[in-house]
Design an enzyme around this catalytic site. Structure first.
Site, PDB file in Angstrom:
ATOM      1  N   LYS A 196       0.861  -1.183   0.000  1.00  0.00           N
ATOM      2  CA  LYS A 196       0.000   0.000   0.000  1.00  0.00           C
ATOM      3  C   LYS A 196       0.892   1.226   0.000  1.00  0.00           C
ATOM      4  CE  LYS A 196      -3.562   2.352   2.662  1.00  0.00           C
ATOM      5  NZ  LYS A 196      -4.546   2.217   3.754  1.00  0.00           N
ATOM      6  N   LYS A 249      -2.152  -1.442  -3.869  1.00  0.00           N
ATOM      7  CA  LYS A 249      -3.027  -0.273  -3.806  1.00  0.00           C
ATOM      8  C   LYS A 249      -2.195   0.990  -3.823  1.00  0.00           C
ATOM      9  CE  LYS A 249      -5.950   1.996  -0.521  1.00  0.00           C
ATOM     10  NZ  LYS A 249      -6.424   2.065   0.818  1.00  0.00           N
TER      11      LYS A 249
HETATM   12  C1  PBG Z   1      -7.463   3.084   5.671  1.00  0.00           C
HETATM   13  C2  PBG Z   1      -7.699   3.051   4.213  1.00  0.00           C
HETATM   14  C3  PBG Z   1      -7.522   4.075   3.262  1.00  0.00           C
HETATM   15  C4  PBG Z   1      -8.007   3.577   2.049  1.00  0.00           C
HETATM   16  C5  PBG Z   1      -8.429   2.276   2.283  1.00  0.00           C
HETATM   17  N1  PBG Z   1      -8.216   1.963   3.621  1.00  0.00           N
HETATM   18  C6  PBG Z   1      -7.044   5.465   3.411  1.00  0.00           C
HETATM   19  C7  PBG Z   1      -5.671   5.786   3.746  1.00  0.00           C
HETATM   20  O1  PBG Z   1      -4.789   4.943   3.871  1.00  0.00           O
HETATM   21  O2  PBG Z   1      -5.450   6.982   3.957  1.00  0.00           O
HETATM   22  C8  PBG Z   1      -8.066   4.328   0.749  1.00  0.00           C
HETATM   23  C9  PBG Z   1      -9.140   3.922  -0.205  1.00  0.00           C
HETATM   24  C10 PBG Z   1      -9.417   4.893  -1.308  1.00  0.00           C
HETATM   25  O3  PBG Z   1      -8.742   5.919  -1.491  1.00  0.00           O
HETATM   26  O4  PBG Z   1     -10.360   4.624  -2.060  1.00  0.00           O
HETATM   27  N2  PBG Z   1      -6.137   3.129   6.074  1.00  0.00           N
END
Ligand code: PBG
Length: 324
Positions: A196, A249
């Site tokens: 991520k 992601k």
């Molecule tokens: C929680 C999380 C996030 C997303 C999914 N789970 C936000 C982040 O890490 O700030 C992002 C999903 C999206 O942008 O559609 N940590």
């Protein structure tokens, strides 16, 4: 390989029937997962301005969206909770009566065909918006693990099929797997947000989940966008700790990472087409710059072709309608 003029690649493109026959990558509704945002109340449907067509809903309204998704053949839903109260450690995350836990129970009762996935993270639940507990101005990794494990167990107790930790703490998959097993949830699947990346593509989501960090950013725990060798190390660690599926992601800017993860692990790979990717397509379409439906399908096809088995996308229902 033969060469021109004996080999003419255009022969196989002459009709739609031929093109379909030799198409390598297919997109199916069963491979799509729809993210949903749940909050308390009844009859609540609060649109998210930066994400046209996406809303925070109460459980009753969420069930309508989920039934619609199931009728379209969509594979699953991914739940995010907006709690009534936030505090420094995100206690509502493991409250068995919080909106996500209620939504999971309702979904398993009313829409049993959908795979129910829950996002396991603290950022929606902490008053400072970070994904763990804070010590000396940064997220304390090891103190956060136990809290994430509690949250995952609470989701599993509600009936979640899959828990998806998105916090990016080191060691969280092992901690969650151990806690699930110790509590009798050996069958609960872990989908780890393994690679991520920190970055600007999550902007609209933070409005949707009300989870923007109140100071600093997430670069001390989410990955640097330039790194794909490191992404492979993250993925291998999570698999070693017990992840059943791994996620990359965002999706669109990281297709090479999706490809490497699939090729080098052979594990089920999910890719998350995140809020910013969605919002860009919606905004360009609203301005008349692109054909929304065709760009949507091509973006999802590209993510599949790169190697994703599952795609998490806010377009899940729109895409499924077109694919049907
Ligand atoms: C929680 C999380 C996030 C997303 C999914 N789970 C936000 C982040 O890490 O700030 C992002 C999903 C999206 O942008 O559609 N940590």
């Amino acid at each position: 390989m033969p060469s021109y003029p004996s080999y003419r690649p255009r022969r196989l493109r002459r009709t739609e029937a031929l093109r379909r026959l030799v198409r390598e990558t297919w997109l199916q509704p069963s491979q799509l997962v729809l993210p949903l945002f749940v909050r308390s109340g009844t009859g609540v449907r609060q649109p998210i301005e930066s994400m046209p067509g996406v809303a925070q809903t109460s459980v009753d309204e969420l069930l309508r969206d989920a039934r619609d998704a199931a009728a379209l053949g969509i594979g699953g839903v991914l739940l995010f909770g907006i709690p009534d109260t936030k505090d420094a450690i995100g206690s509502d995350a493991w409250n068995d009566d919080a909106p996500v836990q209620q939504a999971v129970r309702a979904l398993k009762r009313e829409v049993p065909d959908l795979v129910v996935i829950t996002d396991v993270c603290l950022c929606e639940y902490t008053d400072h918006g970070h994904c763990g507990v804070i010590r000396d101005g940064d997220v304390d990794n090891d103190a956060t693990l136990e809290l994430l494990a509690r949250e995952a167990v609470s989701h599993a107790r509600a009936g979640a099929d899959v828990v998806a930790p998105s916090d990016m703490m080191d060691g969280r998959v092992r901690a969650i797997r151990a806690a699930l097993d110790a509590n009798g949830f050996g069958g609960t699947v872990i989908l780890s947000y393994a690679a991520k990346f920190a970055g600007p593509f999550y902007g609209p989501f933070r409005d949707a989940a009300e989870s923007a960090p109140q100071f600093g950013d997430r670069r001390s725990y989410q990955m640097d966008a330039g790194n794909s060798d490191e992404a492979l190390r993250e993925v291998r660690l999570d698999i070693d700790e017990g992840a059943d599926m791994v996620m990359v992601k965002p999706a669109g800017p990281f297709l090479d990472v999706i490809h490497r993860v699939k090729a080098e692990t052979g594990y089920p790979v999910a890719a998350y087409q995140v809020s910013g990717e969605f919002a860009m397509i919606q905004a360009a379409a609203e301005r008349g710059c692109i054909d929304r439906d065709r760009v949507m399908i091509e973006s999802l096809t590209g993510i599949r072709r790169a190697g994703a088995d599952v795609i998490i996308t806010y377009f899940a229902r729109d895409a499924a309608r077109i694919l049907k």
